[in-house]
Design a protein around this motif. Structure first.
Motif, PDB file in Angstrom:
ATOM      1  N   PHE A 140       6.601  54.818   7.560  1.00 17.06           N
ATOM      2  CA  PHE A 140       6.382  53.522   6.915  1.00 17.06           C
ATOM      3  C   PHE A 140       4.912  53.149   6.938  1.00 17.06           C
ATOM      4  CE2 PHE A 140       5.931  51.146  10.928  1.00 17.06           C
ATOM      5  CZ  PHE A 140       6.588  51.969  11.829  1.00 17.06           C
ATOM      6  N   GLY A 141       4.092  54.155   6.957  1.00 17.55           N
ATOM      7  CA  GLY A 141       2.652  53.923   6.778  1.00 17.55           C
ATOM      8  C   GLY A 141       1.897  53.653   8.066  1.00 17.55           C
ATOM      9  N   LEU A 142       2.515  53.937   9.175  1.00 16.32           N
ATOM     10  CA  LEU A 142       1.838  53.692  10.462  1.00 16.32           C
ATOM     11  C   LEU A 142       1.430  55.045  11.061  1.00 16.32           C
ATOM     12  CD1 LEU A 142       1.198  51.283  12.324  1.00 16.32           C
ATOM     13  CD2 LEU A 142       3.297  51.790  13.559  1.00 16.32           C
ATOM     14  N   SER A 143       0.185  55.060  11.568  1.00 10.92           N
ATOM     15  CA  SER A 143      -0.289  56.335  12.146  1.00 10.92           C
ATOM     16  C   SER A 143       0.450  56.595  13.469  1.00 10.92           C
ATOM     17  CB  SER A 143      -1.793  56.259  12.372  1.00 10.92           C
ATOM     18  OG  SER A 143      -2.056  55.268  13.329  1.00 10.92           O
ATOM     19  N   ARG A 144       0.294  57.789  13.933  1.00  4.32           N
ATOM     20  CA  ARG A 144       0.995  58.176  15.183  1.00  4.32           C
ATOM     21  C   ARG A 144       0.476  57.373  16.372  1.00  4.32           C
ATOM     22  NH1 ARG A 144       5.375  61.323  16.313  1.00  4.32           N
ATOM     23  NH2 ARG A 144       6.141  61.792  14.272  1.00  4.32           N
ATOM     24  N   CYS A 145      -0.822  57.125  16.375  1.00  4.81           N
ATOM     25  CA  CYS A 145      -1.398  56.377  17.488  1.00  4.81           C
ATOM     26  C   CYS A 145      -2.009  55.082  16.969  1.00  4.81           C
ATOM     27  CB  CYS A 145      -2.493  57.211  18.176  1.00  4.81           C
ATOM     28  SG  CYS A 145      -1.900  58.794  18.732  1.00  4.81           S
ATOM     29  N   PRO A 146      -1.186  54.130  16.670  1.00  7.18           N
ATOM     30  CA  PRO A 146      -1.720  52.901  16.070  1.00  7.18           C
ATOM     31  C   PRO A 146      -2.384  52.003  17.098  1.00  7.18           C
ATOM     32  CG  PRO A 146       0.644  52.720  16.375  1.00  7.18           C
ATOM     33  CD  PRO A 146       0.276  54.077  16.849  1.00  7.18           C
ATOM     34  N   SER A 147      -3.361  51.253  16.631  1.00  3.85           N
ATOM     35  CA  SER A 147      -3.953  50.234  17.488  1.00  3.85           C
ATOM     36  C   SER A 147      -2.971  49.056  17.530  1.00  3.85           C
ATOM     37  CB  SER A 147      -5.291  49.783  16.916  1.00  3.85           C
ATOM     38  OG  SER A 147      -5.056  49.129  15.692  1.00  3.85           O
ATOM     39  N   GLU A 148      -3.298  48.125  18.416  1.00  2.00           N
ATOM     40  CA  GLU A 148      -2.418  46.957  18.499  1.00  2.00           C
ATOM     41  C   GLU A 148      -2.323  46.229  17.161  1.00  2.00           C
ATOM     42  OE1 GLU A 148      -4.115  44.735  21.681  1.00  2.00           O
ATOM     43  OE2 GLU A 148      -2.663  45.510  23.140  1.00  2.00           O
ATOM     44  N   GLN A 149      -3.498  46.081  16.550  1.00  2.00           N
ATOM     45  CA  GLN A 149      -3.532  45.377  15.258  1.00  2.00           C
ATOM     46  C   GLN A 149      -2.704  46.105  14.216  1.00  2.00           C
ATOM     47  OE1 GLN A 149      -6.173  45.740  17.179  1.00  2.00           O
ATOM     48  NE2 GLN A 149      -7.318  43.794  17.248  1.00  2.00           N
ATOM     49  N   GLU A 150      -2.912  47.428  14.189  1.00  2.00           N
ATOM     50  CA  GLU A 150      -2.181  48.213  13.187  1.00  2.00           C
ATOM     51  C   GLU A 150      -0.671  48.096  13.398  1.00  2.00           C
ATOM     52  OE1 GLU A 150      -5.491  51.708  12.348  1.00  2.00           O
ATOM     53  OE2 GLU A 150      -3.849  52.086  13.773  1.00  2.00           O
ATOM     54  N   PHE A 151      -0.310  48.168  14.700  1.00  2.00           N
ATOM     55  CA  PHE A 151       1.106  48.123  15.031  1.00  2.00           C
ATOM     56  C   PHE A 151       1.731  46.800  14.577  1.00  2.00           C
ATOM     57  CE2 PHE A 151       4.645  47.432  17.998  1.00  2.00           C
ATOM     58  CZ  PHE A 151       5.343  48.619  17.833  1.00  2.00           C
ATOM     59  N   VAL A 152       1.027  45.736  14.939  1.00  2.00           N
ATOM     60  CA  VAL A 152       1.551  44.411  14.592  1.00  2.00           C
ATOM     61  C   VAL A 152       1.577  44.230  13.072  1.00  2.00           C
ATOM     62  CG1 VAL A 152       1.113  41.937  14.770  1.00  2.00           C
ATOM     63  CG2 VAL A 152       0.918  43.385  16.777  1.00  2.00           C
ATOM     64  N   ALA A 153       0.483  44.698  12.452  1.00  2.00           N
ATOM     65  CA  ALA A 153       0.412  44.528  10.989  1.00  2.00           C
ATOM     66  C   ALA A 153       1.564  45.238  10.304  1.00  2.00           C
ATOM     67  CB  ALA A 153      -0.918  45.064  10.469  1.00  2.00           C
ATOM     68  N   ALA A 154       1.922  46.431  10.823  1.00  2.00           N
ATOM     69  CA  ALA A 154       2.993  47.201  10.180  1.00  2.00           C
ATOM     70  C   ALA A 154       4.353  46.531  10.344  1.00  2.00           C
ATOM     71  CB  ALA A 154       3.029  48.618  10.744  1.00  2.00           C
ATOM     72  N   LEU A 155       4.471  45.773  11.458  1.00  2.00           N
ATOM     73  CA  LEU A 155       5.788  45.160  11.698  1.00  2.00           C
ATOM     74  C   LEU A 155       5.847  43.703  11.277  1.00  2.00           C
ATOM     75  CD1 LEU A 155       6.563  46.597  15.262  1.00  2.00           C
ATOM     76  CD2 LEU A 155       7.016  47.612  13.049  1.00  2.00           C
ATOM     77  N   LYS A 156       4.728  43.198  10.822  1.00  2.00           N
ATOM     78  CA  LYS A 156       4.602  41.764  10.628  1.00  2.00           C
ATOM     79  C   LYS A 156       5.620  41.193   9.622  1.00  2.00           C
ATOM     80  CE  LYS A 156       0.913  38.443  10.600  1.00  2.00           C
ATOM     81  NZ  LYS A 156      -0.525  38.291  10.610  1.00  2.00           N
ATOM     82  N   ASN A 157       5.877  41.972   8.583  1.00  2.00           N
ATOM     83  CA  ASN A 157       6.806  41.427   7.581  1.00  2.00           C
ATOM     84  C   ASN A 157       8.268  41.544   8.003  1.00  2.00           C
ATOM     85  OD1 ASN A 157       7.384  44.101   7.209  1.00  2.00           O
ATOM     86  ND2 ASN A 157       6.362  44.268   5.215  1.00  2.00           N
ATOM     87  N   GLY A 158       8.501  42.170   9.128  1.00  2.00           N
ATOM     88  CA  GLY A 158       9.851  42.210   9.673  1.00  2.00           C
ATOM     89  C   GLY A 158      10.767  43.230   9.017  1.00  2.00           C
ATOM     90  N   ILE A 159      10.294  43.874   7.962  1.00  2.00           N
ATOM     91  CA  ILE A 159      11.179  44.776   7.221  1.00  2.00           C
ATOM     92  C   ILE A 159      11.520  45.989   8.084  1.00  2.00           C
ATOM     93  CG2 ILE A 159      11.363  46.267   5.187  1.00  2.00           C
ATOM     94  CD1 ILE A 159       9.499  44.231   3.792  1.00  2.00           C
ATOM     95  N   VAL A 160      10.463  46.551   8.709  1.00  2.00           N
ATOM     96  CA  VAL A 160      10.663  47.754   9.526  1.00  2.00           C
ATOM     97  C   VAL A 160      11.615  47.447  10.673  1.00  2.00           C
ATOM     98  CG1 VAL A 160       9.483  49.407  11.026  1.00  2.00           C
ATOM     99  CG2 VAL A 160       8.425  48.691   8.887  1.00  2.00           C
ATOM    100  N   LEU A 161      11.383  46.309  11.281  1.00  2.00           N
ATOM    101  CA  LEU A 161      12.214  45.943  12.433  1.00  2.00           C
ATOM    102  C   LEU A 161      13.671  45.732  12.006  1.00  2.00           C
ATOM    103  CD1 LEU A 161       9.744  43.516  14.220  1.00  2.00           C
ATOM    104  CD2 LEU A 161      10.407  45.790  14.967  1.00  2.00           C
ATOM    105  N   CYS A 162      13.816  45.008  10.890  1.00  2.00           N
ATOM    106  CA  CYS A 162      15.181  44.766  10.412  1.00  2.00           C
ATOM    107  C   CYS A 162      15.875  46.080  10.083  1.00  2.00           C
ATOM    108  CB  CYS A 162      15.148  43.868   9.192  1.00  2.00           C
ATOM    109  SG  CYS A 162      14.726  42.185   9.606  1.00  2.00           S
ATOM    110  N   LYS A 163      15.122  46.968   9.408  1.00  2.00           N
ATOM    111  CA  LYS A 163      15.722  48.259   9.041  1.00  2.00           C
ATOM    112  C   LYS A 163      16.127  49.029  10.284  1.00  2.00           C
ATOM    113  CE  LYS A 163      13.624  49.157   4.548  1.00  2.00           C
ATOM    114  NZ  LYS A 163      12.628  49.960   3.852  1.00  2.00           N
TER     115      LYS A 163
END
Ligand code: ATP
Length: 985
Positions: free
Chosen positions: A41-64
């Motif tokens: 879902f577009g997140l690198s293997r070793c994401p920074s905190e910002q990247e991690f949060v940004a990727a989950l921010k819309n909640g879609i990944v988490l919901c899925k």
């Protein structure tokens, strides 16, 4: 409250780096797991905190992800919702996160707060919570995959918490961090476990949460994390930490939970903290978050409101401007429409003045509503656009007529447009309305209405017209109208009377002498006659029309009106329902039907030829090629007002026929008939005609008497057998010879007499007034479609028309009234009267003897007034003149002339007694006749005997001659003026 400066030690640095490592490790682990569950879902293997949060921010990944481990946990995932600045998008993200958190809670997994993931400035604590949550989902997933054995999964908390739960094996936990973990495990002491047991399941959860909070606090308050303080008084330590934390996060309810007795724990400011249910707390937090959100939304709403207001104002301004523009446009459109209307009126007026055949086009409705129509557009301005819908590439054709009636037009609407034309019949105009079109296009429907339909809605034009004529005739109380109806048909080139079944014999002019003329008194009479006519009319079913008319039917309405003052109007209305043109392949006509179709098509083709010739203004118009054109001749080429209804079948397969009809109609509309004239006859003309008639009769009687007298005279003479013949009487000569030949026709060769001068005069006058009136009658006679002579005209009128026709051919100029008088009188015996002294008709002629130029208008006026005033006098004088002609002697005439009537006294003073002028004129006349100079004195006897002219001055003939001289062209006038010179006195 002033924050205490933090002490940074080496140990702190190491611990922080450790924690960072741990956190990173867990983050990678969480990211890897999420990717394994829902795909990349577009997140690198070793994401920074910002990247991690940004990727989950819309909640879609988490919901899925949660839906993967627990299908249906989040029912509605708002997909593709970038959490940008758009309020709607932010709200969608919030929705996802909220739903996710609810699902997590239902699974009893550690959760984070919505605000944790929404923060713009993320902190380690928040990210840690999110990572925890993901890792716990992973554990739960693993547990489920294992079949849910070994009890509920233990959720791994933050690195430190995970270590404290040392019972749970974690493959990701590095061995290096074991010592730290051991230290942190102290958090869960025996007493704590005891407390946990006492607290029940809710409390257990609260404990977990508290642990988490404490852990966070500990992370931020690292100075307290030494073994001693933890071992000595962990409770106190935690209390201190919490009280600090409370300042920041206001976690009083949690602290209250933490207290083993449920007692109040004082915070840093020693304020009591009320206990609360964790669920309520969660809700409260959620509420708070929502409130915050709501506030944001409120602000946003206010902004939007302001924007909206400004937009509204702008919109209102725009609307006002638009309104102004629309008003302007509508004004322009109104003006345009008015201009178009005026244009059309002017065009129609022009056409009327030119006498163009007016053309209305009517389109009948589709018989099968599913068929395709070839009519593309019907304009209000009389235009129609047609195209062939059966062809893919078709050209549209536009035609323009005076009016178009669409398929929905009612009979009443059609009649309304025709009414004015029909009404003009009552004013003396001849009108012809004919319906043209292919078979089945609705001609009979328009003219007669649908078969059997006689409701007021369905009546055809013919019925409505006659109704109207009757209503007009009853409304005009001062005019008495006689209405007669004739109805004929042309069937196979034979004219048949539909009201009296027999074939009309036709002469060369194709009149209808035998067609029955039925007087009608009321509309019901008409309806009965029409029904009779329609019953007799030839009609048969064909493939194109179940009631196809096989003949052309012509209904003629004759209207004769007479008003109080005796003015007469004669007019006729022809209502023609033509048979329809047909393609025999389509009508499937055979046998008799085929023969009929051939005749129909031939006569319609002849009609087309006539229309074309008229449109091209050819010198020869082939009217005689068919009975139809012969009958319509007066309407197509006369002075009638003619209207054609072109009928169209809108079906696509009738396109070619429709096109041909439209072309025909367009050609017809270009035919100019000339201005229509009303067939009016004034009372005066009628009186004059009557006089002419009387005089004719008188002349005939006189001629008879004269011949009998002659006969007697001869007999007497023969009986006497006198050896000395009495010299011939010049008086007789003067009566018999000048001007009057056999049968009362003036001898034009006797030009020596003053009458010849009148003839000369006549040759130089123009036909005027009453002649025009008579001429109109002639035209009327022509336009009445040669109806039965017995009915329509009287012999006098015919005679008059002949006269006018003759005179018409003579070039005339000047003295119109004189010519009129002469022409009328000459033909009717008035030439004799001209020589009598008592002719008031001559009054108007006096005008011409003056030196002033002749005024036609003056003369006309005088003629009119004289004619009116002296009408009865004229009649008297004519009668007396006739008497004189028959019985009178010169002596009596002289005496009679002396007894002047008042009229004569007024105007004929010169004629009443011997005057120098009359004497002179007499002398001149005699001179002109004899060629001898006048003797100084002459006896009346000698005058009669041709020897003396003594009594000539008293001769009525001379007196009359004197008047006649006054009538002569101006060249005669000086002679009259010279008269006194030669007067014997
Ligand atoms: N304006 C109309 N509204 C409704 N029906 C119509 C209209 N015009 C014609 N029709 C119907 O179409 C059919 C054919 O019409 P009609 O008999 O008048 O045609 P026609 O032109 O006189 O044909 P033909 O030349 O063969 O006599 C009839 O059934 C008639 O009722």
């Amino acid at each position: 409250m002033v924050a205490e400066p933090r002490r940074v030690s080496f140990r702190d640095g190491r611990l922080a780096s450790r924690k960072a490592e741990e956190a990173a490790l867990r983050r990678y682990q969480a990211a890897a797991w999420l990717e394994s569950v829902i795909g990349h879902f577009g997140l690198s293997r070793c994401p920074s905190e910002q990247e991690f949060v940004a990727a989950l921010k819309n909640g879609i990944v988490l919901c899925k992800a949660i839906n993967k481990i627990q299908p249906g946990a989040v029912l509605k995932v708002v997909a593709n919702a970038p959490c940008d600045s758009q309020p709607s998008a932010a709200f969608q993200c919030f929705e996802n996160i909220r739903n996710f958190l609810v699902a997590v809670q239902e699974l009893k997994l550690p959760r984070f707060e919505a605000s944790d993931i929404e923060k713009d400035n993320i902190d380690a604590g928040s990210v840690g919570k999110i990572v925890d949550c993901v890792i716990s989902m992973k554990s739960y997933h693993d547990w489920k995959q294992r079949g849910g054995s070994n009890g509920p999964p233990k959720h791994l908390k933050s690195p430190l918490a995970a270590r404290s739960a040392s019972h749970v094996q974690s493959e990701y936990v590095c061995s290096e961090s074991s010592s730290t973990q051991k230290r942190l495990d102290l958090i869960e002491t025996d007493s704590e476990r005891q407390t946990k047991q006492n607290m029940g399941p809710n409390v257990e959860e609260a404990m977990e949460r508290l642990q988490k909070v404490i852990l966070n606090c500990m992370i931020s308050c690292k100075e307290n994390l030494d073994n001693d303080s933890l071992k000595k008084d962990p409770l106190n330590l935690v209390g201190t930490i919490l009280s600090r934390q409370l300042e920041k996060e206001q976690l009083e309810p949690l602290l209250q939970l933490f207290s083993p007795e449920g007692a109040t724990i004082k915070n840093g400011s020693n304020l009591p903290i009320e206990s609360s249910n964790p669920q309520v707390e969660n809700r409260r937090r959620l509420l708070q978050a929502q409130e915050t959100k709501l506030l944001e939304l409120k602000t946003m709403f206010q902004e939007v409101k302001v924007d909206f207001r400004s937009l509204k104002t702008q919109f209102q301004d725009d609307i006002i401007k638009l309104g102004d523009n629309i008003q302007g446009i509508s004004k322009a459109a109104l003006g345009y429409n008015q201009a178009v209307k005026e244009n059309r009126n002017l065009y129609n007026m022009l056409q009327e003045l030119r006498g163009n055949i007016r053309v209305f086009c009517r389109i009948r409705p589709l018989i099968n509503s599913e068929s395709v129509s070839s009519i593309e557009h019907i304009g209000n301005d009389g235009s129609i656009m047609v195209c062939d819908p059966l062809k893919s590439q078709t050209t549209r054709k536009i035609f323009q007529f005076n009016k178009i009636f669409g398929p929905t037009t009612t009979q009443g609407e059609v009649y309304k447009e025709t009414q004015s034309l029909i009404r003009s019949v009552m004013d003396g105009y001849n009108v012809c309305i004919f319906a043209y079109g292919q078979t089945g296009s609705g001609k009979t429907h328009t003219m007669c209405g649908p078969s059997g339909g006689l409701s007021s809605q369905e009546l055809g034009i013919s019925y409505m017209a006659l109704n109207d004529l009757f209503s007009i005739s009853t409304s005009r109380v001062d005019v008495k109208y006689d209405i007669h109806v004739q109805m004929v048909e042309i069937y196979n080139e034979q004219v048949r009377d539909l009201l009296n079944i027999r074939t009309c014999s036709s002469n060369g002019l194709l009149s209808l002498p035998d067609a029955k003329m039925c007087p009608v008194q009321s509309p019901s009479d008409v309806i009965n006659l029409m029904l009779l006519g329609e019953k007799h009319r030839a009609s048969s079913p064909t493939a194109m029309n179940h009631r196809s008319s096989r003949s052309h039917s012509i209904l003629t309405v004759h209207v004769n009106g007479k008003d109080m003052s005796g003015n007469v109007t004669r007019s006729s209305l022809h209502l023609v329902d033509l048979a329809g043109s047909e393609r025999v392949d389509r009508s499937e006509a055979t046998g008799d039907r085929l023969k009929e179709a051939q005749h129909i098509n031939k006569s319609l083709s002849c009609l087309g030829d006539v229309i074309t010739a008229l449109a091209q203004k050819n010198s020869h118009i082939p009217y005689r090629n068919s009975k139809l054109t012969q009958l319509l001749q007066s309407s197509l080429g006369g002075n009638a007002k003619t209207l054609m209804f072109a009928h169209i079948s809108p079906e696509a397969d009738s396109y070619l026929e429709s096109l041909s009809t439209l072309k025909f109609a367009q050609r017809a509309s270009s035919v100019e008939l000339g201005t229509a004239h009303a067939n009016k006859e004034s009372n005066e003309i009628r009186e004059l005609k009557e006089q002419v008639n009387t005089l004719k009769n008188a002349l005939a009687t006189k001629e008879q008497e004269k011949s009998s007298l002659k006969l007697k005279e001869n007999t007497v003479m023969r009986a006497k057998q006198v050896p000395e013949r009495t010299p011939p009487r010049p008086r007789r000569l003067s009566l018999e010879n000048p001007g009057i030949g056999k049968g009362g026709i003036p001898d034009r060769k006797g030009s020596k007499s003053p009458l010849s001068a009148i003839k000369f005069n006549r040759d130089h006058v123009t036909i005027h007034d009453s002649i025009d009136g008579l001429k109109i009658n002639t035209m009327h006679q022509e336009s009445v479609m040669q109806m039965p002579a017995g009915f329509s005209e009287d012999p006098v009128r015919d005679e008059t028309e002949k006269i006018i026709t003759t005179v018409d051919t003579i070039p005339l100029c000047g003295l119109p009234t004189a010519a009129d008088a002469y022409i009328s009188s000459k033909q009717s015996g008035l030439d004799t009267l001209l020589r009598t002294p008592c002719r008031s008709r001559n009054l108007n002629l006096e005008v011409s003897q003056t030196d002033e130029p002749f005024s036609a208008a003056k003369s006309e006026k005088m003629t009119m007034s004289n004619a009116t005033k002296k009408g009865s006098h004229l009649r008297k004088s004519i009668q007396s003149s006739i008497g004189k002609l028959i019985h009178g002697s010169e002596r009596r005439n002289v005496q009679h002339s002396g007894q002047a009537t008042p009229a004569k006294m007024n105007s004929l003073t010169n004629c009443d007694g011997p005057s120098p002028i009359t004497a002179d004129l007499r002398l001149r006349r005699r001179q002109s006749l004899t060629g001898l100079p006048p003797p100084p004195t002459m006896s009346r006897r000698s005058s009669l005997g041709g020897k003396s002219d003594i009594s000539a001055k008293n001769s009525p003939i001379s007196a009359c001659a004197a008047r006649e001289y006054k009538l002569l062209p101006f060249s005669w006038v000086p002679t009259i003026k010279e008269a006194p010179k030669h007067h014997p006195q």
